[in-house]
Design an enzyme around this catalytic site. Structure first.
Site, PDB file in Angstrom:
ATOM      1  N   SER A  44       2.530 -12.065  -7.748  1.00 47.87           N
ATOM      2  CA  SER A  44       3.355 -11.747  -6.590  1.00 47.87           C
ATOM      3  C   SER A  44       2.557 -11.893  -5.295  1.00 47.87           C
ATOM      4  CB  SER A  44       4.013 -10.376  -6.665  1.00 47.87           C
ATOM      5  OG  SER A  44       4.989 -10.298  -5.642  1.00 47.87           O
ATOM      6  N   HIS A  87      -2.114  -5.636   7.051  1.00 43.21           N
ATOM      7  CA  HIS A  87      -1.781  -5.597   8.481  1.00 43.21           C
ATOM      8  C   HIS A  87      -2.757  -4.598   9.096  1.00 43.21           C
ATOM      9  CE1 HIS A  87       1.887  -7.679   7.383  1.00 43.21           C
ATOM     10  NE2 HIS A  87       2.023  -6.774   6.429  1.00 43.21           N
ATOM     11  N   CYS A 130       3.809  -8.285 -10.879  1.00 40.24           N
ATOM     12  CA  CYS A 130       4.625  -8.267 -12.089  1.00 40.24           C
ATOM     13  C   CYS A 130       3.675  -8.218 -13.288  1.00 40.24           C
ATOM     14  CB  CYS A 130       5.481  -9.525 -12.179  1.00 40.24           C
ATOM     15  SG  CYS A 130       6.499  -9.781 -10.721  1.00 40.24           S
TER      16      CYS A 130
END
Length: 116
Positions: free
Chosen positions: A63, A68, A83
């Site tokens: 995934s 940030h 996953c």
């Protein structure tokens, strides 16, 4: 109940400002963290904002891993979404915490896609 994926939301507080405001450094440690955590890297994108702050994402077969940063607040937000059970979240989180010189962190684990 079975789940399709796990989402780790990580709060890194009191980080070293110079570490979380350097896109080359962030890229380097993200690539290493993914390898240490058994993630398979597919693609990457890192962007440095002006006057400060970084957004970055590694697309992994499992995934993604994203960051940030707000250097002016000594804060970085990291998401690890995977996953299956191949990715070692703890290795990734501990490595990033060490490299960002984070003095205070917390994380929340969310199981995604519950069924059956």
């Amino acid at each position: 109940m079975k789940y399709l994926a796990n989402h780790q939301i990580v709060e890194f507080n009191d980080c070293e400002e110079s570490k979380i405001d350097n896109s080359d450094f962030i890229r380097e440690i993200f690539l290493e963290a993914a390898k240490l955590g058994n993630a398979t890297i597919v693609n990457e994108c890192f962007h440095e904002f002006s006057p400060y702050g970084i957004t970055g994402v590694l697309v992994i077969e499992e995934s993604h891993i994203s960051i940030h940063t707000w250097p002016e607040h000594k804060y970085a937000a990291v998401d690890i979404f995977s996953c299956g059970n191949k990715v070692d979240f703890n290795k990734i989180i501990n490595y990033l915490k060490d490299k960002l010189k984070c003095k205070n962190s917390s994380s929340v684990s969310i199981n995604r896609g519950g069924h059956g």
